[in-house]
Design an enzyme around this catalytic site. Structure first.
Site, PDB file in Angstrom:
ATOM      1  N   ASP A 151      70.749 -13.569 118.563  1.00  0.00           N
ATOM      2  CA  ASP A 151      71.276 -12.811 119.702  1.00  0.00           C
ATOM      3  C   ASP A 151      71.678 -11.394 119.290  1.00  0.00           C
ATOM      4  OD1 ASP A 151      73.741 -13.846 122.237  1.00  0.00           O
ATOM      5  OD2 ASP A 151      71.995 -12.504 122.304  1.00  0.00           O
ATOM      6  N   HIS A 176      64.012  -5.681 119.956  1.00  0.00           N
ATOM      7  CA  HIS A 176      63.173  -6.881 119.794  1.00  0.00           C
ATOM      8  C   HIS A 176      62.256  -6.742 118.576  1.00  0.00           C
ATOM      9  CE1 HIS A 176      64.842  -8.290 123.436  1.00  0.00           C
ATOM     10  NE2 HIS A 176      64.052  -7.643 124.264  1.00  0.00           N
ATOM     11  N   LEU A 215      59.080 -24.206 103.291  1.00  0.00           N
ATOM     12  CA  LEU A 215      59.964 -24.178 104.465  1.00  0.00           C
ATOM     13  C   LEU A 215      59.154 -24.300 105.752  1.00  0.00           C
ATOM     14  CD1 LEU A 215      63.003 -22.051 105.247  1.00  0.00           C
ATOM     15  CD2 LEU A 215      60.987 -21.635 106.656  1.00  0.00           C
TER      16      LEU A 215
HETATM   17  C1  V0D Z   1      58.602 -14.259 122.649  1.00  0.00           C
HETATM   18  C2  V0D Z   1      59.910 -14.368 122.124  1.00  0.00           C
HETATM   19  C3  V0D Z   1      60.066 -13.834 120.747  1.00  0.00           C
HETATM   20  C4  V0D Z   1      61.032 -12.874 120.511  1.00  0.00           C
HETATM   21  C5  V0D Z   1      61.209 -12.421 119.235  1.00  0.00           C
HETATM   22  N1  V0D Z   1      62.190 -11.493 119.009  1.00  0.00           N
HETATM   23  C6  V0D Z   1      62.961 -10.947 120.098  1.00  0.00           C
HETATM   24  C7  V0D Z   1      64.210 -11.650 120.406  1.00  0.00           C
HETATM   25  C8  V0D Z   1      64.705 -12.614 119.428  1.00  0.00           C
HETATM   26  C9  V0D Z   1      64.942 -12.050 118.066  1.00  0.00           C
HETATM   27  C10 V0D Z   1      63.719 -12.101 117.225  1.00  0.00           C
HETATM   28  C11 V0D Z   1      62.668 -11.143 117.688  1.00  0.00           C
HETATM   29  N2  V0D Z   1      60.412 -12.909 118.249  1.00  0.00           N
HETATM   30  N3  V0D Z   1      60.384 -12.654 116.914  1.00  0.00           N
HETATM   31  C12 V0D Z   1      59.429 -13.427 116.370  1.00  0.00           C
HETATM   32  C13 V0D Z   1      58.837 -14.192 117.368  1.00  0.00           C
HETATM   33  C14 V0D Z   1      57.795 -15.193 117.205  1.00  0.00           C
HETATM   34  C15 V0D Z   1      57.734 -16.261 118.083  1.00  0.00           C
HETATM   35  C16 V0D Z   1      56.768 -17.221 117.914  1.00  0.00           C
HETATM   36  C17 V0D Z   1      55.879 -17.112 116.872  1.00  0.00           C
HETATM   37  F1  V0D Z   1      54.946 -18.066 116.701  1.00  0.00           F
HETATM   38  C18 V0D Z   1      55.931 -16.058 116.005  1.00  0.00           C
HETATM   39  C19 V0D Z   1      56.889 -15.084 116.165  1.00  0.00           C
HETATM   40  C20 V0D Z   1      59.473 -13.858 118.547  1.00  0.00           C
HETATM   41  N4  V0D Z   1      59.264 -14.330 119.781  1.00  0.00           N
END
Ligand code: V0D
Length: 239
Positions: A16, A33, A127
């Site tokens: 968050d 993000h 992991l």
């Molecule tokens: C679609 C939501 C989202 C948001 C997000 N943020 C934005 C908010 C949360 C903080 C982390 C960065 N990340 N960061 C990696 C992924 C990710 C998800 C699946 C995957 F297989 C590989 C990478 C990601 N997915």
């Protein structure tokens, strides 16, 4: 007798504070993000070094679809960016990727990249990087109840035969076996809510909260939280 340290096998994180991170720097939310995505890789490698077996990251909840459509579109492309940038490092570090959620509701491009990531890393033994993606715990539990109800209607199960273990085996974390339940949940940005995340699995988990926004949560922070966890007096419901 000295208390033995708690083993931390499964760590869950609610990542968050990405929007607040960007706002503090007078930048658009997507920058937060993107920074948050880069931090996923840093913390994944740090967790792997610490010997953590499963790292579950709450990436996108079933409620997040209500965000502005431009933001959702950007988020849906993050997995593509993440694997384009980090798949070689994940492979070098023997990381196995798992994505749990209602993946059939994702845009095709996102769905294809997450499926490819899971298949390309399927034989890795390090992991397990488990993304909760289009995931919601109440929907997960409701799905499990429907499956068990169907078995009762089909005559293959009696209601009095239902056990906690059986319910666990119908959840999206079922393949993690003895590591199914997080030992520790960390939530960043100072918020102290569970937000419909792993409600069943967190029954006996230790909870910890960092005031740092996710992009600022670094390897030192992780090590401090893990060390604190190892010295906690875990009860598992007992005195
Ligand atoms: C679609 C939501 C989202 C948001 C997000 N943020 C934005 C908010 C949360 C903080 C982390 C960065 N990340 N960061 C990696 C992924 C990710 C998800 C699946 C995957 F297989 C590989 C990478 C990601 N997915």
């Amino acid at each position: 007798m000295s208390k033995t340290d708690n083993e931390l096998n499964h760590l869950a994180i609610i990542m968050d504070g990405n929007g607040r991170w960007a706002k503090k720097r007078h930048k658009p939310r997507f920058v937060g993000h993107r920074e948050g995505m880069d931090n996923v890789e840093r913390i994944t490698l740090a967790a792997n070094k610490l010997g953590i077996k499963v790292l579950t990251l709450y990436a996108f909840s079933t409620e997040n679809w209500a965000r502005p459509k431009e933001e959702v579109a950007y988020l849906m492309n993050l997995p593509v960016r993440f694997f384009d940038k980090y798949m070689p490092t994940l492979m070098e570090n023997n990381v196995k990727v798992n994505i749990m959620g209602y993946l059939d509701e994702l845009p095709e491009k996102t769905y294809k990249i997450v499926q490819r990531a899971m298949s390309e890393t399927a034989h890795n033994t390090g992991l397990i990087l488990n993304f909760a993606f289009n995931y919601g715990s109440r929907r997960e539990i409701t799905t499990a109840m429907k499956e068990l109800g169907g078995m009762i209607e089909a005559g293959t199960l009696k209601s009095e035969e239902i056990t906690e273990k059986m319910i666990s085996q119908h959840l999206m974390t079922k393949n993690f076996g003895k590591y199914q339940d997080p030992d520790l949940l960390i939530r960043t940005s100072g918020e102290q809510r569970i937000s419909n995340f792993l409600l069943w699995q967190l029954a006996y988990s230790e909870l910890a909260f960092s005031d740092k926004n996710w992009p600022d949560f670094d390897e030192d922070d992780l090590r401090k939280f893990v060390n604190d966890f190892k010295h906690r007096n875990r009860r598992f419901g007992k005195v």
